[in-house]
Design an enzyme around this catalytic site. Structure first.
Site, PDB file in Angstrom:
ATOM      1  N   SER A  33       0.845  -1.193   0.000  1.00 18.43           N
ATOM      2  CA  SER A  33       0.000   0.000   0.000  1.00 18.43           C
ATOM      3  C   SER A  33       0.886   1.251   0.000  1.00 18.43           C
ATOM      4  O   SER A  33       1.736   1.393  -0.870  1.00 18.43           O
ATOM      5  CB  SER A  33      -0.947  -0.053   1.207  1.00 18.43           C
ATOM      6  OG  SER A  33      -1.953   0.911   1.114  1.00 18.43           O
ATOM      7  N   ASP A 119      -8.778  -6.835  -4.432  1.00 19.74           N
ATOM      8  CA  ASP A 119      -8.346  -5.650  -3.689  1.00 19.74           C
ATOM      9  C   ASP A 119      -9.346  -4.516  -3.887  1.00 19.74           C
ATOM     10  O   ASP A 119      -9.547  -4.031  -5.001  1.00 19.74           O
ATOM     11  CB  ASP A 119      -6.954  -5.209  -4.146  1.00 19.74           C
ATOM     12  CG  ASP A 119      -6.295  -4.235  -3.179  1.00 19.74           C
ATOM     13  OD1 ASP A 119      -6.997  -3.359  -2.649  1.00 19.74           O
ATOM     14  OD2 ASP A 119      -5.077  -4.358  -2.960  1.00 19.74           O
ATOM     15  N   HIS A 153      -7.133  -6.165   0.112  1.00 18.98           N
ATOM     16  CA  HIS A 153      -6.000  -5.273   0.320  1.00 18.98           C
ATOM     17  C   HIS A 153      -5.189  -5.690   1.540  1.00 18.98           C
ATOM     18  O   HIS A 153      -5.727  -5.818   2.641  1.00 18.98           O
ATOM     19  CB  HIS A 153      -6.498  -3.843   0.503  1.00 18.98           C
ATOM     20  CG  HIS A 153      -5.421  -2.817   0.470  1.00 18.98           C
ATOM     21  ND1 HIS A 153      -4.707  -2.520  -0.663  1.00 18.98           N
ATOM     22  CD2 HIS A 153      -4.918  -2.011   1.449  1.00 18.98           C
ATOM     23  CE1 HIS A 153      -3.830  -1.570  -0.405  1.00 18.98           C
ATOM     24  NE2 HIS A 153      -3.933  -1.254   0.864  1.00 18.98           N
TER      25      HIS A 153
END
Length: 326
Positions: A33, A119, A153
């Site tokens: 991320s 995601d 995610h």
């Protein structure tokens, strides 16, 4: 865990710094991320020392163009707004101006890019642009991708963390895939079988010895995982730096991310040291993300950026840090 303060051992540190003036210490990076964005920024900015990168759930370099609005759109859920030519041009212009290392350093580097098909935070189509960016910027770069795992995610593991489909803290998802092991193999070659996470081999060190962490939005605490052999012989153990994502820092989760994401198990039985730098929550950065849009200043993605400078300083002194972990 005791905070290691290299400033207390000035003679040894001085010798190390003299050596580093002559020879830069190479290392590899990874991150998820915002940490994936930071890993990529370090790879592009310091390509003379960063020898390879693994980018998990992150879009291309210069995606935000310094705009918070673009972070919430182009860099997460709307790839149609990504200006890839601008990213490539920015990197080339930075290199021409000396703001980052020469692009030619990227030739033949190993890069691993991961995105889960499920995601919901940073869409796979956004991460696809990271692949396109590297391919355009350095056509001979050695890229491996994994885009076929139905992960939401986060950092993917075999069994640790939340279910593979889950979206939320600690953003570690169990998908039957040992992502840390795959990354280790990609960057360093086939490893020895992994061991068990050993709490006695995880140490805290003081990031503030390497720059103004307050201005950089970083914690005073950083962490390093090094087995006994690597603490005694750090020059024989290469350094890998892993960047947590938003809402994954020690300030937010304690040691959950570090203990669950899997690198410690591989470091336990292989000759590698893992550094876990730590960002910090603030008014400008409430989720404790790494800076990929400019909350620390307009030079966030080049060598002179506050975070990149401190991280580079830490990596170039990792031998000293490791030797004095107690």
């Amino acid at each position: 865990m005791k905070i290691v303060r290299p400033s207390e051992i000035m003679f040894v540190l001085a010798l190390a710094n003299v050596a580093l003036m002559v020879h830069a210490v190479p290392y590899t990076v990874s991150g998820v991320s915002s940490g994936g964005y930071m890993a990529q920024q370090m790879h592009i900015a310091y390509s003379s020392t960063v020898a390879g990168a693994a980018i998990v759930a992150a879009g291309p370099y210069h995606c935000s163009m310094g705009s918070t609005a673009r972070v919430q759109t182009a860099c997460t859920v709307n790839p149609w707004l990504i200006n890839l030519p601008s990213s490539v041009t920015a990197a080339n212009n930075y290199a021409a101006d000396g703001a980052i290392d020469p692009i030619s350093n990227l030739n033949n580097d190993k890069v691993f890019i991961f995105s889960g098909t499920s995601d919901q935070r940073i869409l796979q189509s956004v991460v696809q642009q990271t692949l396109n960016f590297y391919t355009e910027l350095a056509p001979t770069i050695n890229i491996t991708t994994m885009f076929d795992i139905p992960a939401n995610h986060g950092w993917v593991t075999k069994v640790e963390g939340n279910p593979c489909w889950y979206l939320g803290p600690p953003y570690v998802v169990a998908c039957g895939v040992d992502l840390s092991g795959i990354i280790y193999s990609t960057l360093y070659g086939t490893p020895v079988a992994k061991g068990n996470f050993n709490n006695s081999n995880l140490f805290m060190f003081d990031q503030s010895d390497y720059g103004d962490v307050w201005q950089a939005g970083m914690s005073t605490r950083g962490f390093m995982y090094a087995n006994e052999y690597c603490r005694s012989n750090p020059a024989k153990c290469p350094l890998h730096v892993n960047f947590h994502g938003c809402e994954q820092s020690y300030q937010t989760l304690g040691l959950t991310y570090i203990k669950e994401m899997g690198f410690g198990e591989w470091a336990e039985t292989n000759l590698v040291i893992i550094m876990f730098p730590q960002a910090m929550e603030s008014i400008e950065n409430p989720e404790g993300c790494w800076d990929f849009w400019g909350y620390t200043g307009s030079n966030f993605e080049v060598k002179a950026g506050l975070q990149p400078t401190i991280i580079q300083n830490m990596t170039q002194n990792y031998l000293t840090i490791a030797q004095n972990l107690v």
